[in-house]
Write a protein that holds these residues in place. Structure first.
Motif, PDB file in Angstrom:
ATOM      1  N   ASN A   1       1.194  -1.557   0.321  1.00 49.61           N
ATOM      2  CA  ASN A   1      -0.431   0.112   0.256  1.00 49.61           C
ATOM      3  C   ASN A   1       0.746   0.976   0.279  1.00 49.61           C
ATOM      4  OD1 ASN A   1      -1.800   1.715   0.438  1.00 49.61           O
ATOM      5  ND2 ASN A   1      -2.829   1.318   2.262  1.00 49.61           N
ATOM      6  N   VAL A   2       1.476   2.481  -1.125  1.00 56.04           N
ATOM      7  CA  VAL A   2       1.967   3.385  -1.246  1.00 56.04           C
ATOM      8  C   VAL A   2       1.060   4.184   0.139  1.00 56.04           C
ATOM      9  CG1 VAL A   2       3.561   4.200  -2.871  1.00 56.04           C
ATOM     10  CG2 VAL A   2       2.528   1.998  -3.281  1.00 56.04           C
ATOM     11  N   ARG A   3       1.104   3.874   0.569  1.00 56.11           N
ATOM     12  CA  ARG A   3       1.153   5.055   1.894  1.00 56.11           C
ATOM     13  C   ARG A   3       1.790   5.805   2.723  1.00 56.11           C
ATOM     14  NH1 ARG A   3      -4.084   4.468   5.402  1.00 56.11           N
ATOM     15  NH2 ARG A   3      -4.412   6.844   5.298  1.00 56.11           N
ATOM     16  N   THR A   4       2.149   6.720   2.863  1.00 56.03           N
ATOM     17  CA  THR A   4       2.592   7.446   4.001  1.00 56.03           C
ATOM     18  C   THR A   4       2.223   8.204   5.284  1.00 56.03           C
ATOM     19  OG1 THR A   4       4.892   8.543   5.053  1.00 56.03           O
ATOM     20  CG2 THR A   4       3.432   9.028   3.429  1.00 56.03           C
ATOM     21  N   ARG A   5       2.628   7.709   6.631  1.00 58.58           N
ATOM     22  CA  ARG A   5       1.544   8.970   7.646  1.00 58.58           C
ATOM     23  C   ARG A   5       2.360   9.448   8.223  1.00 58.58           C
ATOM     24  NH1 ARG A   5      -1.157   4.770  11.563  1.00 58.58           N
ATOM     25  NH2 ARG A   5      -1.635   6.545  12.143  1.00 58.58           N
ATOM     26  N   VAL A   6       3.677  10.242   7.227  1.00 59.51           N
ATOM     27  CA  VAL A   6       4.629  11.426   7.874  1.00 59.51           C
ATOM     28  C   VAL A   6       3.385  12.375   7.954  1.00 59.51           C
ATOM     29  CG1 VAL A   6       6.655  12.773   7.764  1.00 59.51           C
ATOM     30  CG2 VAL A   6       6.354  10.283   7.199  1.00 59.51           C
ATOM     31  N   CYS A   7       3.527  13.686   9.446  1.00 58.05           N
ATOM     32  CA  CYS A   7       2.490  14.326   9.883  1.00 58.05           C
ATOM     33  C   CYS A   7       1.137  13.796   9.584  1.00 58.05           C
ATOM     34  CB  CYS A   7       2.522  15.476   8.863  1.00 58.05           C
ATOM     35  SG  CYS A   7       3.982  16.341   9.042  1.00 58.05           S
ATOM     36  N   GLU A   8       0.739  12.388   9.386  1.00 54.84           N
ATOM     37  CA  GLU A   8      -0.726  11.653   9.108  1.00 54.84           C
ATOM     38  C   GLU A   8      -0.962  12.065   7.635  1.00 54.84           C
ATOM     39  OE1 GLU A   8      -1.612   9.604  11.858  1.00 54.84           O
ATOM     40  OE2 GLU A   8       0.295   9.979  13.146  1.00 54.84           O
ATOM     41  N   TYR A   9      -1.104  12.959   7.247  1.00 49.84           N
ATOM     42  CA  TYR A   9      -1.639  13.174   6.754  1.00 49.84           C
ATOM     43  C   TYR A   9      -0.727  12.532   5.064  1.00 49.84           C
ATOM     44  CZ  TYR A   9      -5.047  16.127   8.818  1.00 49.84           C
ATOM     45  OH  TYR A   9      -5.923  16.633  10.155  1.00 49.84           O
ATOM     46  N   GLY A  10      -0.068  12.330   5.409  1.00 50.12           N
ATOM     47  CA  GLY A  10       0.979  12.034   4.390  1.00 50.12           C
ATOM     48  C   GLY A  10       1.120  12.427   2.761  1.00 50.12           C
ATOM     49  N   GLY A  11       1.038  11.979   2.023  1.00 53.61           N
ATOM     50  CA  GLY A  11       1.447  12.789   0.308  1.00 53.61           C
ATOM     51  C   GLY A  11       3.152  12.268  -0.026  1.00 53.61           C
ATOM     52  N   GLY A  12       3.703  12.403  -1.203  1.00 53.27           N
ATOM     53  CA  GLY A  12       5.240  12.310  -0.658  1.00 53.27           C
ATOM     54  C   GLY A  12       5.463  10.836  -1.056  1.00 53.27           C
ATOM     55  N   ALA A  13       4.607   9.904  -1.188  1.00 52.59           N
ATOM     56  CA  ALA A  13       4.435   8.267  -0.534  1.00 52.59           C
ATOM     57  C   ALA A  13       5.633   7.636  -1.860  1.00 52.59           C
ATOM     58  CB  ALA A  13       3.852   7.811  -0.764  1.00 52.59           C
ATOM     59  N   PHE A  14       6.389   8.395  -3.055  1.00 52.12           N
ATOM     60  CA  PHE A  14       7.090   7.613  -4.483  1.00 52.12           C
ATOM     61  C   PHE A  14       7.662   8.369  -4.736  1.00 52.12           C
ATOM     62  CE2 PHE A  14       3.699   8.183  -6.730  1.00 52.12           C
ATOM     63  CZ  PHE A  14       4.006   8.486  -8.100  1.00 52.12           C
ATOM     64  N   THR A  15       8.825   7.794  -5.518  1.00 51.65           N
ATOM     65  CA  THR A  15       9.734   8.398  -6.152  1.00 51.65           C
ATOM     66  C   THR A  15      10.236   7.467  -6.887  1.00 51.65           C
ATOM     67  OG1 THR A  15      11.159   9.753  -7.154  1.00 51.65           O
ATOM     68  CG2 THR A  15      11.366   8.280  -5.758  1.00 51.65           C
ATOM     69  N   VAL A  16      10.805   7.631  -8.690  1.00 51.31           N
ATOM     70  CA  VAL A  16      11.168   7.094  -9.387  1.00 51.31           C
ATOM     71  C   VAL A  16      12.204   7.250 -10.018  1.00 51.31           C
ATOM     72  CG1 VAL A  16      10.587   5.057 -11.445  1.00 51.31           C
ATOM     73  CG2 VAL A  16       8.295   6.253  -9.676  1.00 51.31           C
ATOM     74  N   ARG A  17      12.895   6.462 -10.314  1.00 51.27           N
ATOM     75  CA  ARG A  17      14.291   6.835 -10.833  1.00 51.27           C
ATOM     76  C   ARG A  17      14.578   5.614 -11.959  1.00 51.27           C
ATOM     77  NH1 ARG A  17      18.645  10.484 -10.222  1.00 51.27           N
ATOM     78  NH2 ARG A  17      16.388  12.462  -9.829  1.00 51.27           N
ATOM     79  N   ASN A  18      14.696   5.811 -13.352  1.00 51.65           N
ATOM     80  CA  ASN A  18      15.047   4.752 -14.192  1.00 51.65           C
ATOM     81  C   ASN A  18      14.569   3.768 -13.674  1.00 51.65           C
ATOM     82  OD1 ASN A  18      16.897   7.096 -15.398  1.00 51.65           O
ATOM     83  ND2 ASN A  18      18.685   5.995 -13.568  1.00 51.65           N
TER      84      ASN A  18
ATOM     85  N   PHE B   1       9.049   3.151  -2.297  1.00 51.26           N
ATOM     86  CA  PHE B   1       7.967   3.943  -1.843  1.00 51.26           C
ATOM     87  C   PHE B   1       7.940   3.379  -0.565  1.00 51.26           C
ATOM     88  CE2 PHE B   1       7.084  -0.372  -2.917  1.00 51.26           C
ATOM     89  CZ  PHE B   1       6.582  -0.906  -2.128  1.00 51.26           C
ATOM     90  N   SER B   2       6.865   4.179   0.539  1.00 51.53           N
ATOM     91  CA  SER B   2       6.608   4.118   1.532  1.00 51.53           C
ATOM     92  C   SER B   2       5.957   2.611   1.533  1.00 51.53           C
ATOM     93  CB  SER B   2       6.115   5.209   2.189  1.00 51.53           C
ATOM     94  OG  SER B   2       5.741   4.467   3.273  1.00 51.53           O
ATOM     95  N   ASN B   3       5.831   1.975   2.498  1.00 48.62           N
ATOM     96  CA  ASN B   3       4.636   1.245   2.403  1.00 48.62           C
ATOM     97  C   ASN B   3       4.162   1.230   3.673  1.00 48.62           C
ATOM     98  OD1 ASN B   3       2.849  -1.621   1.920  1.00 48.62           O
ATOM     99  ND2 ASN B   3       4.288  -2.652   3.442  1.00 48.62           N
ATOM    100  N   PHE B   4       2.020   1.302   3.607  1.00 50.65           N
ATOM    101  CA  PHE B   4       1.979   1.328   4.886  1.00 50.65           C
ATOM    102  C   PHE B   4       2.237   0.605   6.095  1.00 50.65           C
ATOM    103  CE2 PHE B   4      -2.506   2.358   7.222  1.00 50.65           C
ATOM    104  CZ  PHE B   4      -2.278   3.923   7.784  1.00 50.65           C
TER     105      PHE B   4
END
Length: 644
Positions: free
Chosen positions: A71-88, A93-96
């Motif tokens: 589950n690509v989700r983060t709980r930083v600051c509880e509301y999350g966002g910015g849970a993944f990035t991609v390079r090449n 990703f953050s797993n919930f």
């Protein structure tokens, strides 16, 4: 089409059912370009609210990238966002479920990058030359408030971490310059929220990967900075509200002088409730593509960075989010009053607009849709407030002569947020059954400049409540709605406004609170770090202003509520714990006021499971049908109403 039937408002049969809404609906989130491949997140209620990372290849092939149960989700600051990035092609990703970082090379399964620890991560930037990921880290390993910092994480061994910046309460948006030699970021401290005041910093990166001397670029306790971003030629751009509006600025590469890019009475920024928000990007060093809002309507535009001239790009959309630019292609989440929210791609060279993914498979004949109408109405102290009005509309029905529709006033959450005009099937659910809806942008809402946003300072529970009440009264005075059938509903902070309106004003005849605040003092004591000092500005510092907290808490004035209320609550909510709703329910039961309570296992702050979204929507409608005395066209699952 046959002649419309005559039927009372509220009893119209609608094709926009709760089953149809949840069956094919998904939430669309964070967009990201990696080379020519586009990535985005889909929140799927049918998979218990799992966030799935999806990609679209240059050839147009769309596929899920991160498999279940991840589950690509983060709980930083509880509301999350910015849970993944991609390079090449490699995804980070953050797993919930465990809050660990994972990496997933193309065609492989996700593998944990960081060790098991009570840490959370968000807002990632890949530093390829140094073989590391830069991220916001929230450390929950010790008692008390979690410690937030910017860290680097070794991509070969995620256990190797280095704290790059620490000491402030909050950090966001770490971004590397194109040459990889500088890092910028935002920071802020209690009691500020990021829309009150943030600071933009830059530091050179030392040969060993640590940061050199930091340089303050802009911002402060009374200036909000949003989305710092480097242009392709290495100039640092950002959004600031120093003029009273969130406008675009840049820092001159050699002198450091701050200069405006395009000065307008418009907002190019947003309240940073989550990480990874984006309202602009670069097509080249001389062209910036942006979104901005005026009078509650969002626009897409192109700015010539040499002349500062903005040209609007015509699209059917009135709301935009997560704008990302890749050469001549602009991707964003767009919404219009008549079409569901969608991932769209605009080609700058050809002007072609492509829909890549819609948020729902439900198609609705426009003859069943209510067209939003911006309204401005008088409120307290000779001021005006704003809202979006939706009259009832259904091609199959008209109301009996002389009958006016019931009104549902919606109070948005935040409270630092806003109501938009893009198609909301949950609003159309009401209007197609014969309700009018007023979505209120009360004082304190965003999109109308800093001064309007600051109307709520020290006056939460007063200004917002007055504006919702005055909006309802205004529509009644205009003869648009039935003044004897006024209801109000809201979630979270909007739930607090709802409960205050029902407690301290005698305007509404019923209300619905979704995980709403009833006890400000309990909220100040129990809520999470990000919002733990939010009330300092909205109410007053605690405990110094304790008496104000008590006076503005509906739980202490239940004897003043004289109309029915229904409560919806997630039992795992850490932001507004269930005891807030349950205390109100018990108090109203004892007083003999009609009250209903629907708690949901496994739900947090906001409902993600399709069965619970359906139950809440139908449950609220059923509740009003009993209170206002109309017969729904559908056989809805009953709700137990105590004291009714």
């Amino acid at each position: 089409m046959s002649n419309p039937q005559i039927a009372p408002y509220g009893s119209w049969k609608s094709p926009i059912t709760s089953d149809a809404i949840v069956a094919g609906s998904i939430g669309l989130g964070q967009i990201f370009w990696d080379n020519q491949t586009l990535y985005w997140l889909e929140m799927r209620p049918q998979e218990a609210g799992r966030n799935v990372l999806v990609s679209r290849s240059p050839q147009g092939e769309i596929q899920d990238i991160v498999p279940a149960p991840f589950n690509v989700r983060t709980r930083v600051c509880e509301y999350g966002g910015g849970a993944f990035t991609v390079r090449n092609g490699t995804v980070y990703f953050s797993n919930f479920s465990d809050s660990r970082l994972y990496h997933q090379p193309p065609g492989e399964e996700p593998q944990p990058l960081t060790p098991e620890a009570n840490m959370r991560y968000a807002d990632f930037t890949v530093d390829t030359p140094r073989g590391r990921l830069i991220a916001v880290r929230e450390d929950h390993t010790s008692a008390g408030e979690p410690v937030t910092s910017l860290v680097s994480i070794n991509l070969a061994d995620g256990a190797q971490m280095r704290v790059l910046v620490a000491g402030e309460d909050f950090y966001a948006t770490p971004r590397l310059s194109p040459d990889g030699q500088h890092l910028c970021w935002l920071s802020w401290n209690h009691p500020n929220m990021p829309w009150d005041g943030t600071e933009l910093w830059v530091a050179q990166i030392n040969p060993d990967g640590s940061l050199g001397e930091t340089h303050h670029v802009a911002g402060g306790v009374n200036e909000s900075i949003f989305q710092p971003q480097w242009s392709p030629d290495g100039t640092l751009y950002f959004v600031s509200d120093c003029s009273g509006w969130w406008n675009l600025y840049r820092s001159h590469p050699t002198t450091g002088t701050i200069e405006p890019v395009c000065e307008m009475s418009a907002e190019f920024g947003l309240p940073q409730w989550v990480f990874g928000m984006s309202t602009y990007g670069f097509a080249s060093s001389s062209q910036l593509i942006c979104t901005y809002t005026q009078s509650g309507i969002w626009h897409l535009g192109s700015i010539n960075l040499t002349t500062g001239i903005l040209q609007e790009i015509t699209t059917p959309y009135t709301s935009f989010s997560s704008l990302q630019v890749n050469g001549d292609r602009v991707a964003f989440i767009g919404g219009s009053p008549t079409e569901p929210t969608a991932i769209a791609q605009y080609h700058l060279d050809s002007g072609e607009l492509q829909i890549l993914r819609k948020s729902t498979t439900l198609t609705v004949d426009r003859a069943y849709l209510s067209q939003p109408q911006p309204v401005e109405f008088p409120t307290e102290n000779g001021l005006s407030a704003y809202g979006i009005f939706y009259p009832p509309n259904n091609q199959d029905y008209i109301a009996p002569d002389g009958e006016l529709p019931p009104l549902l006033v919606k109070s948005h959450g935040g409270p630092t947020s806003s109501a938009g005009s893009s198609l909301s099937l949950s609003i159309q659910y009401w209007t197609s059954r014969g309700f009018a809806v007023l979505d209120v942008n009360y004082g304190g809402s965003t999109g109308y400049g800093r001064e309007y946003r600051q109307r709520l300072e020290n006056r939460w529970g007063i200004v917002d409540v007055d504006d919702c009440a005055n909006g309802a009264k205004y529509l009644g005075e205009q003869g648009w709605v039935d003044s004897n059938r006024l209801a109000i509903a809201g979630g979270s902070a909007g739930g607090y406004t709802t409960l205050c309106a029902l407690t301290y004003r005698d305007v509404f005849k019923a209300g619905a609170s979704y995980y709403g605040v009833s006890d400000l003092e309990a909220l100040a004591k129990e809520t999470h770090k990000f919002e733990s000092r939010y009330l300092d500005k909205l109410v007053g510092p605690y405990p110094e202003a304790k008496q104000i907290y008590i006076e503005r808490s509906p739980i202490h004035a239940c004897d003043r509520i004289s109309c029915p209320v229904i409560f919806f609550q997630g039992l795992e909510d850490k932001i507004v714990p269930p005891n807030q709703a349950e205390a109100m329910v018990n108090a109203l039961k004892q007083k003999g006021i009609p009250v209903a309570y629907l708690p949901f296992e496994g739900e947090q702050h906001g409902f993600r499971r399709s069965e619970n979204i359906k139950r809440a929507l139908d449950g609220e409608f059923y509740f009003y049908s009993r209170i206002f005395g109309f017969e729904p066209a559908e056989n809805l699952e009953p709700v137990t109403i105590d004291n009714f």
